[in-house]
Design a protein around this motif. Structure first.
Motif, mmCIF file in Angstrom:
data_model
loop_
_atom_site.group_PDB
_atom_site.id
_atom_site.type_symbol
_atom_site.label_atom_id
_atom_site.label_comp_id
_atom_site.label_asym_id
_atom_site.label_seq_id
_atom_site.Cartn_x
_atom_site.Cartn_y
_atom_site.Cartn_z
ATOM 1 N N THR A 53 0.771 -1.030 0.173
ATOM 2 C CA THR A 53 -0.119 -0.010 0.266
ATOM 3 C C THR A 53 0.751 1.472 0.028
ATOM 4 N N THR A 54 2.063 1.199 -0.306
ATOM 5 C CA THR A 54 2.872 2.209 -0.357
ATOM 6 C C THR A 54 2.557 3.664 -1.276
ATOM 7 N N CYS A 55 1.873 3.113 -2.563
ATOM 8 C CA CYS A 55 1.546 4.198 -3.249
ATOM 9 C C CYS A 55 -0.081 4.631 -2.970
ATOM 10 N N ALA A 56 -0.464 4.167 -2.015
ATOM 11 C CA ALA A 56 -2.048 4.522 -1.449
ATOM 12 C C ALA A 56 -2.129 6.085 -1.745
ATOM 13 N N ALA A 57 -3.508 6.292 -2.108
ATOM 14 C CA ALA A 57 -4.054 7.747 -2.205
ATOM 15 C C ALA A 57 -5.534 7.628 -2.199
ATOM 16 N N VAL A 58 -6.049 8.943 -1.858
ATOM 17 C CA VAL A 58 -7.350 8.889 -1.613
ATOM 18 C C VAL A 58 -8.198 9.978 -3.082
ATOM 19 N N VAL A 59 -8.972 9.449 -3.702
ATOM 20 C CA VAL A 59 -9.198 10.140 -4.854
ATOM 21 C C VAL A 59 -10.439 11.059 -4.287
ATOM 22 N N THR A 60 -10.401 12.602 -4.455
ATOM 23 C CA THR A 60 -11.373 13.314 -4.037
ATOM 24 C C THR A 60 -12.321 13.859 -5.057
ATOM 25 N N LEU A 76 -13.353 -0.124 0.995
ATOM 26 C CA LEU A 76 -12.615 1.319 1.152
ATOM 27 C C LEU A 76 -12.211 1.828 -0.444
ATOM 28 N N GLN A 77 -12.219 1.014 -1.383
ATOM 29 C CA GLN A 77 -12.007 1.283 -2.890
ATOM 30 C C GLN A 77 -13.489 2.557 -3.041
ATOM 31 N N GLU A 78 -14.723 1.889 -2.712
ATOM 32 C CA GLU A 78 -15.695 2.767 -3.004
ATOM 33 C C GLU A 78 -15.550 4.057 -2.106
ATOM 34 N N GLN A 79 -14.737 4.252 -0.978
ATOM 35 C CA GLN A 79 -14.488 5.679 -0.180
ATOM 36 C C GLN A 79 -13.574 6.230 -0.981
ATOM 37 N N GLY A 80 -12.961 5.922 -2.016
ATOM 38 C CA GLY A 80 -11.859 6.708 -2.754
ATOM 39 C C GLY A 80 -10.386 6.142 -2.478
ATOM 40 N N TYR A 81 -10.265 5.243 -1.798
ATOM 41 C CA TYR A 81 -8.673 4.662 -1.607
ATOM 42 C C TYR A 81 -8.291 4.088 -3.056
ATOM 43 N N CYS A 85 -0.446 2.518 -8.428
ATOM 44 C CA CYS A 85 0.282 1.691 -9.373
ATOM 45 C C CYS A 85 -0.546 0.888 -10.333
ATOM 46 N N VAL A 86 -1.748 0.884 -9.898
ATOM 47 C CA VAL A 86 -2.810 -0.158 -10.820
ATOM 48 C C VAL A 86 -4.039 0.849 -11.069
ATOM 49 N N ALA A 87 -3.855 1.972 -10.884
ATOM 50 C CA ALA A 87 -5.134 2.731 -11.088
ATOM 51 C C ALA A 87 -4.973 3.565 -12.363
ATOM 52 N N TYR A 88 -6.071 3.293 -13.184
ATOM 53 C CA TYR A 88 -6.321 3.907 -14.603
ATOM 54 C C TYR A 88 -7.749 5.068 -14.607
ATOM 55 N N PRO A 89 -7.140 6.342 -14.789
ATOM 56 C CA PRO A 89 -7.972 7.244 -14.707
ATOM 57 C C PRO A 89 -9.181 7.023 -15.619
ATOM 58 N N ARG A 90 -10.509 7.343 -15.246
ATOM 59 C CA ARG A 90 -11.560 7.458 -15.967
ATOM 60 C C ARG A 90 -12.257 8.768 -16.191
ATOM 61 N N ALA A 91 -11.440 9.757 -15.582
ATOM 62 C CA ALA A 91 -12.089 10.957 -15.658
ATOM 63 C C ALA A 91 -10.776 11.900 -15.003
ATOM 64 N N ASP A 92 -10.862 13.052 -15.039
ATOM 65 C CA ASP A 92 -9.739 14.081 -14.552
ATOM 66 C C ASP A 92 -9.878 13.738 -13.148
ATOM 67 N N LEU A 93 -8.858 13.726 -12.197
ATOM 68 C CA LEU A 93 -8.670 13.245 -10.992
ATOM 69 C C LEU A 93 -8.225 14.566 -10.056
ATOM 70 N N LYS A 94 -8.656 14.592 -8.755
ATOM 71 C CA LYS A 94 -8.003 15.270 -7.663
ATOM 72 C C LYS A 94 -7.969 14.195 -6.628
ATOM 73 N N LEU A 95 -6.400 14.192 -6.150
ATOM 74 C CA LEU A 95 -6.193 12.986 -5.298
ATOM 75 C C LEU A 95 -5.004 13.567 -3.940
ATOM 76 N N GLY A 98 0.277 9.625 -0.719
ATOM 77 C CA GLY A 98 1.056 9.410 0.613
ATOM 78 C C GLY A 98 0.035 9.147 1.486
ATOM 79 N N GLN A 99 -0.767 8.124 1.320
ATOM 80 C CA GLN A 99 -2.108 7.994 2.081
ATOM 81 C C GLN A 99 -1.802 6.439 2.805
ATOM 82 N N GLU A 100 -0.672 5.888 2.806
ATOM 83 C CA GLU A 100 -0.276 4.567 3.071
ATOM 84 C C GLU A 100 -0.872 4.287 4.717
ATOM 85 N N ASP A 101 -0.622 5.050 5.605
ATOM 86 C CA ASP A 101 -0.849 4.869 6.938
ATOM 87 C C ASP A 101 -2.364 5.129 7.129
#
Length: 113
Positions: A53-60, A76-81, A85-95, A98-101
């Motif tokens: 989960t080193t590359c974890a982020a939250v998509v806002t 948690l994916q449904e909550q935006g996590y 490294c394996v995320a492909y954008p389907r729209a413009d993103l704000k994220l 550094g959300q590993e912890d």
């Protein structure tokens, strides 16, 4: 340009890391992490396989497709996590990167008490 290349959408990514905002483009057939690296933006990463989960982020804002994100529970994916490294954008993103912890706490915190 081939017909296939012309059909690939490009999205704008706005990634906040440690209070600094980074913006770069990402094709819909490219992971967010690969696009960041190509743009010279260094985001946390390790395994690049969707397991750690080193590359974890939250998509806002926006959405991603991450079928290989084994390191994040579906609720948690449904909550935006997301794992960049394996995320492909389907729209413009704000994220927020550094959300590993935060992801670790959300997934396993109840077992630490």
């Amino acid at each position: 340009m081939t017909e296939t290349a012309a059909a690939v959408a490009t999205h704008t990514i706005h990634a906040e890391l440690d209070g600094e905002m980074h913006s770069f483009s990402c094709r819909s057939d490219q992971t967010v992490l690969n696009a960041a690296e190509a743009a010279g933006v260094t985001l946390p990463s390790s395994c690049c396989s969707g397991v750690c989960t080193t590359c974890a982020a939250v998509v806002t804002e926006g959405s991603v497709e991450q079928p290989d994100a084994m390191g994040v529970k579906s609720d948690l994916q449904e909550q935006g996590y997301t794992l960049l490294c394996v995320a492909y954008p389907r729209a413009d993103l704000k994220l927020r990167a550094g959300q590993e912890d935060a992801l670790y706490e959300a997934q396993f915190g109840q077992y630490q008490k």
